[in-house]
Write an enzyme that holds these catalytic residues in place. Structure first.
Site, PDB file in Angstrom:
ATOM      1  CG  ASP A 342      37.844  44.984  36.399  1.00  0.00           C
ATOM      2  OD1 ASP A 342      36.615  45.182  36.757  1.00  0.00           O
ATOM      3  OD2 ASP A 342      38.319  43.827  36.066  1.00  0.00           O
ATOM      4  CG  ASP A 660      33.652  44.370  38.867  1.00  0.00           C
ATOM      5  OD1 ASP A 660      33.393  45.545  39.012  1.00  0.00           O
ATOM      6  OD2 ASP A 660      34.559  43.833  39.160  1.00  0.00           O
ATOM      7  CG  ASP A 664      32.057  49.448  36.043  1.00  0.00           C
ATOM      8  OD1 ASP A 664      32.939  50.724  36.424  1.00  0.00           O
ATOM      9  OD2 ASP A 664      32.595  48.554  36.855  1.00  0.00           O
TER      10      ASP A 664
HETATM   11  N1  LIG Z   1      34.559  45.845  50.371  1.00  0.00           N
HETATM   12  C1  LIG Z   1      35.529  47.012  50.730  1.00  0.00           C
HETATM   13  N2  LIG Z   1      35.539  47.866  51.613  1.00  0.00           N
HETATM   14  C2  LIG Z   1      36.127  48.878  51.763  1.00  0.00           C
HETATM   15  N3  LIG Z   1      37.267  49.375  50.775  1.00  0.00           N
HETATM   16  C3  LIG Z   1      37.341  48.515  49.726  1.00  0.00           C
HETATM   17  C4  LIG Z   1      36.451  47.389  49.497  1.00  0.00           C
HETATM   18  N4  LIG Z   1      36.801  46.793  48.531  1.00  0.00           N
HETATM   19  C5  LIG Z   1      37.730  47.659  47.707  1.00  0.00           C
HETATM   20  N5  LIG Z   1      38.114  48.671  48.627  1.00  0.00           N
HETATM   21  C6  LIG Z   1      39.202  49.346  48.390  1.00  0.00           C
HETATM   22  O1  LIG Z   1      38.550  50.518  47.401  1.00  0.00           O
HETATM   23  C7  LIG Z   1      39.326  50.385  46.031  1.00  0.00           C
HETATM   24  C8  LIG Z   1      38.801  50.475  45.039  1.00  0.00           C
HETATM   25  O2  LIG Z   1      37.941  49.269  45.008  1.00  0.00           O
HETATM   26  P1  LIG Z   1      37.391  48.878  43.318  1.00  0.00           P
HETATM   27  O3  LIG Z   1      36.342  47.683  43.602  1.00  0.00           O
HETATM   28  O4  LIG Z   1      36.843  49.949  42.788  1.00  0.00           O
HETATM   29  O5  LIG Z   1      38.478  48.298  42.680  1.00  0.00           O
HETATM   30  P2  LIG Z   1      39.487  47.046  42.826  1.00  0.00           P
HETATM   31  O6  LIG Z   1      38.665  45.947  43.648  1.00  0.00           O
HETATM   32  O7  LIG Z   1      40.410  47.599  43.738  1.00  0.00           O
HETATM   33  O8  LIG Z   1      40.056  46.909  41.786  1.00  0.00           O
HETATM   34  P3  LIG Z   1      39.653  46.851  40.053  1.00  0.00           P
HETATM   35  O9  LIG Z   1      39.041  47.975  39.502  1.00  0.00           O
HETATM   36  O10 LIG Z   1      40.674  46.127  39.332  1.00  0.00           O
HETATM   37  O11 LIG Z   1      38.322  45.336  40.365  1.00  0.00           O
HETATM   38  C9  LIG Z   1      40.110  49.071  46.495  1.00  0.00           C
HETATM   39  O12 LIG Z   1      41.494  49.283  45.826  1.00  0.00           O
HETATM   40  C10 LIG Z   1      40.257  49.138  47.822  1.00  0.00           C
HETATM   41  O13 LIG Z   1      41.359  49.797  48.288  1.00  0.00           O
END
Ligand SMILES: Nc1ncnc2c1ncn2[C@@H]1O[C@H](COP(=O)(O)OP(=O)(O)OP(=O)(O)O)[C@@H](O)[C@H]1O
Length: 945
Positions: A342, A660, A664
């Site tokens: 990721d 993570d 997953d």
């Molecule tokens: N704490 C949060 N509160 C609200 N929205 C969030 C939060 N963290 C992430 N997001 C939104 O949700 C999306 C998906 O988050 P997710 O954690 O699945 O992946 P990521 O953090 O973007 O990336 P990766 O999968 O590479 O870790 C993010 O791109 C962001 O737009």
């Protein structure tokens, strides 16, 4: 009452574990003298800590040690040796019998020590992946190592947590727990607080959660009722004896190989014995020769070498911050063909700073870096800090105020000053939004004091947003909903957008998407914010309440810089023939921009990137092609990760996948190498993973692949070194039996060679450093045999060389007038010398021996020195001469057979050649040796001195 008395009097057993589910919460609180709103006080904690000890499973007991020691005897070679010791004993050769028994003992001890050390190395790894628990103590929410939990602690649970002790639940919301570790039931169970009848089985105790199980959904709070060995898990642990094995598919395969080989060699030895007897040789002597054949040919060092090499590999990986949780993965790593990683935190730093803001009527820049409060918001393009600072409430842009407020109040992170440095506690994305709210002059604490949070829809990767309900009145009385989340998802929920005066206006989606496109193009991570007012009778906060009713307030774009080492590591993977794919939950624009920055190949045959929704539209049979040709996958959900892995595996790929989140876990299990993040990963992900990265860094995955390859190299080196040794020894004896000649090496001497060279020489190969260019060759095919035909031919050649050399020196010595003992001593020394030189040739499988630095592996040097000292001892020490039927040999030609005339004077006092008697013994022509009378060669098979 009776229960309470038991509880307060009996140490760790204080709270009878099995009873807590039958009590109402207030009784449990009384029993454990705790406070359901504030948790334990500091004094109580330290007292209980010294009374009950740490919350850890007890280490295996001494009984385990004895069992392990006894296990070492359960080995065909030991049986053969014990039989040999018995027969020689019966024949009256007590000295030989004693030597054989001593060798068995030493061998057993070495095996025991090696196994213990390997296990200790693995045990030590567990402490690297510490489990944390969130507790309420003295009214403060704290994160503590789960070892520090004491009975009575109030633990807070949320999805992804591993339950750190046995808890009686006191409050919960939608709590579901995967109890498969305890009950074997794979379906997650729903929990509630109801009091249950006495006799309810563990699997049905809905008001309890047990140590070692995983929270899959919801939140909850529970009081610790049992810790460490007193938990249900501790009970199981005790019942199973908790023996940690170091078995992997390869060790099992090799163990099978050695036992098949052992059976074949035993059969050959039996045949040789029969042939010898039929040809009229002495049965006792032929039997001993057959034992020598078996002992020589069985590669008994192999299993130990595999275990040690794996353990060393695991230790090296831990040093490079990849903690191996399941040993077999060390082998798989070397064959990995694709790494799916990721983005956030792995390719990037996970250090977020909001750089730009957008509202339906304006754009803004944000200055300042990190999590510090310094910095300002200024109108876009005007430049900060020169541009006029925005004070949202006094400006005309109400949308900016509401966007900053949503970012700051719909938020669980904290910013703390650690020395000189402002640090984020919690999710870095949220921390960045909290900081920018401060830069915009929003006093989040003040807002929350006036409008406490009444409800939360927590962020999950599936939901992709977080929502909170705030109101000054009582719960259920309406209020304001604040939302932040992934742009696409929040837009779906919005029906309007906020205009500068604070009134909802029809939403202009196209404009919003264009703004998002502009921001993500530069690699910024963009979140949308929204809000709505709920009427008084709207009920609790739920997803359905928001559908289509939110008002978009703005966008917040944050910088998460790529990691410094990421580009180099991606390059290294490509050189090593390992594909790298980014699979992220983030926006496709951000993903592509970071992918370009770290050097992922995003052009070529396939599409530049695929999003989760596109993936769903691809028919199953076309998926493998599409997935193979694309390197960036954005807005991917955990379920889609499973499909991606399946598609790659169907193409024969060996896939390493990072993850993570709690969801997953299935993908991590399905991947050939499941990798989870030590810092940001949930306990559920760590539990499911084969490897935990303690620094969350992509470069660490690459390092682990490199170490995995090295483990395989070193194992191959050991096998290529050891097999000719065994084959050579076996053949030397076989030839002697078949031609009816005198044994050039005696059974006890073979034992000496085997035991000393395996430990002093062979095992040192496990410490060989990586071959240069280890990451510029293609991955090993998982089904490729350990021994290629080139290596097999090499093994045969060296075996033949050993046999020829041994016989040649033996005959030459005898022809030169040496005694049998001298000739055998020469043969033993030559055999070891060839092994020693061959060891240097095995140090690299790709380079000639002279190109490998002698001191690159200091252990080899130490081993060689030890082995040489051993050879001097067995050749010149009277005691060893007596035990192993050896004799001092001449170092200069033409010295005759008396060492006293040839050795340097300083060696003489240490040799048996210093006296007349010794000299006679050294010639081997004493009237009788420990194994009977002296025999001439012409009398057929002889192994007496
Ligand atoms: N704490 C949060 N509160 C609200 N929205 C969030 C939060 N963290 C992430 N997001 C939104 O949700 C999306 C998906 O988050 P997710 O954690 O699945 O992946 P990521 O953090 O973007 O990336 P990766 O999968 O590479 O870790 C993010 O791109 C962001 O737009």
């Amino acid at each position: 009452m009776e229960r309470a008395r038991q509880a307060n009097s009996a140490g760790r057993k204080a709270a009878p574990v099995s009873d807590h589910h039958t009590l109402p919460v207030h009784e449990v609180v009384l029993l454990l003298e705790t406070d359901i709103t504030k948790g334990l006080g500091p004094g109580q904690v330290s007292r209980r800590r010294s009374q009950f000890g740490a919350n850890m499973l007890p280490r295996s007991k001494r009984g385990g040690m004895w069992r392990k020691l006894l296990r070492q005897f359960n080995n065909p070679l030991v049986y053969v040796l014990l039989a040999a010791a018995a027969v020689t004993g019966v024949l009256g050769e007590y000295l030989d019998s004693g030597v054989i028994l001593a060798v068995v003992l030493v061998n057993t001890l070495i095996g025991f020590v090696q196994e213990t050390r390997a296990e200790a190395a693995l045990d030590a790894l567990h402490s690297l992946v510490r489990t944390a628990a969130v507790v309420l103590r003295d009214g403060q929410r704290q994160e503590i190592p789960s070892e520090d939990l004491v009975p009575g602690d109030l633990v807070l649970l949320e999805a992804g947590d591993k339950v750190p002790a046995d808890l009686r639940l006191v409050r919960l919301s939608g709590l579901r727990v995967d109890e498969s570790a305890l009950t074997g039931e794979s379906e997650a169970v729903s929990k509630d607080e109801v009091v249950l009848p006495v006799g309810t089985p563990v699997a049905d105790r809905r008001n309890m959660v047990y140590s070692g199980t995983l929270v899959t959904a919801g939140t909850g709070e529970g009081i610790v009722v049992a810790i460490g060995g007193e938990t249900e898990l501790g009970e199981i642990h005790r019942l199973m004896g908790a023996v940690q094995t170091v078995a992997t598919p390869l060790t099992r395969k090799l163990a099978r190989f050695s036992s098949t080989l052992t059976v074949a060699i035993l059969a050959l030895a039996a045949l040789a014995f029969a042939a010898g007897v039929v040809r009229g040789q002495q049965p006792a002597e032929t039997f001993t020769a057959a034992v020598a054949l078996a002992v020589g040919a069985i590669p008994e060092g192999l299993p130990a070498a595999v275990t040690v090499t794996l353990a060393i590999g695991v230790r090296r990986m831990a040093r490079r911050r990849a903690v191996v949780r399941r040993l077999p993965v060390v082998e798989t790593l070397g064959s990995t063909t694709v790494i799916c990683s990721d983005k956030t935190g792995t390719f990037t730093e996970n250090q977020m700073t909001v750089r730009a803001l957008w509202t339906p009527s304006a754009s803004y820049d944000v200055s300042g870096s990190g999590y510090g409060p310094a910095g300002r918001i200024s109108a876009a393009g005007k430049g900060a800090p020169e541009g006029a600072a925005v004070e949202p409430e006094s400006t005309q842009d109400a949308a900016l105020y509401w966007s900053l407020l949503a970012g700051g109040a719909c938020n669980d992170a904290k910013i703390v000053l650690d020395g000189q440095l402002w640090q984020a506690q919690g999710d870095p994305t949220e921390a960045a939004m909290l900081v920018v709210a401060g830069k915009g002059g929003i006093d989040v604490a003040e807002f929350l004091a006036a409008n406490p949070r009444r409800g939360t829809l927590p962020f999950t990767s599936e939901r992709q947003y977080m929502a909170t309900l705030h109101s000054p009145a009582l719960p259920g009385q309406g209020g304001t909903v604040l939302v932040k989340g992934a742009v696409e998802r929040v837009l779906e929920l919005c029906g309007t957008q906020l205009d500068p005066s604070g009134r909802p206006a029809p939403i202009r989606r196209q404009e919003v998407l264009e703004a998002v496109h502009g921001l993500t193009r530069t690699g910024l991570r963009v979140l949308a914010t929204a809000m709505m007012h709920l009427p008084k009778d709207a009920g609790p906060l739920a997803e359905e309440v928001l559908e289509g009713r939110l008002t978009l307030t703005g966008l917040q774009a944050m910088l998460d810089p790529p990691r410094n080492a990421a580009a180099a590591s991606v390059r290294a993977c490509h050189d090593a023939g390992v594909g790298v794919k980014m699979i992220t939950g983030d926006h496709v624009g951000t993903a592509l921009s970071i992918a370009d920055a770290v050097g992922l190949r995003t052009s070529g045959e396939g599409s530049r990137a695929l999003t989760g929704s596109l993936l769903d539209a691809i028919p199953e049979h076309q998926l493998p092609d599409a997935v193979e040709q694309t390197n960036v996958f954005a807005r991917v959900s955990p379920e889609q990760k499973l499909r991606l892995i399946g598609a790659l595996q169907s193409r024969g790929h060996v896939v390493a996948m990072t993850g993570d989140g709690v969801n997953d876990a299935p993908a991590l299990r399905q991947a050939d190498v499941g990798v989870s993040m030590g810092r940001s990963g949930t306990e559920a992900a760590k539990e499911a993973a084969d490897i935990v990265l303690t620094d969350d860094d992509f470069a660490t995955i690459e390092a682990a692949v490199e170490e995995g390859r090295n483990v395989f190299d070193n194992l191959t080196k050991f096998i290529v070194w050891t097999l000719p040794t065994n084959m050579g020894e076996g053949l030397v004896i076989l030839v002697a039996i078949l031609i009816g000649g005198t044994l050039p090496i005696l059974p006890t001497q073979i034992l000496w060679i085997n035991m000393t060279t395996a430990v002093a020489l062979g095992l040192m190969l496990a410490f060989e450093p990586k071959e240069p260019g280890i990451m510029s060759r293609p991955p090993r095919k998982p089904d490729r045999p350990l021994l290629t035909w080139v290596l097999t031919v090499r093994i045969i050649l060296v075996s033949v060389l050993l046999v020829a050399g041994t016989w040649w020196i033996f005959e030459l010595e005898l022809a030169g007038g040496a005694s049998l003992a001298e000739a055998r001593t020469a043969a033993v020394n030559l055999f070891v010398a060839v092994e020693l030189f061959y060891l240097f040739s095995c140090r690299s499988l790709t380079r000639p021996a002279w190109r490998v630095g002698v001191f690159a592996n200091p252990w080899i040097v130490l081993g060689v020195v030890l082995q040489m000292a051993g050879q001097l001892a067995i050749t010149y020490s009277p005691l060893m001469n007596g035990l192993f039927h050896t004799a001092p040999i001449n170092l200069k030609p033409g010295c005759g057979s008396s060492a006293s005339r040839c050795l340097p004077p300083w060696l003489l006092p240490w040799t048996s050649a210093s006296g007349e008697q010794a000299s006679r013994r050294s010639r081997g022509d004493a009237a009788s040796g420990p194994l009977g009378p002296v025999c001439g060669r012409e009398n057929g098979l002889r192994w007496a001195t």
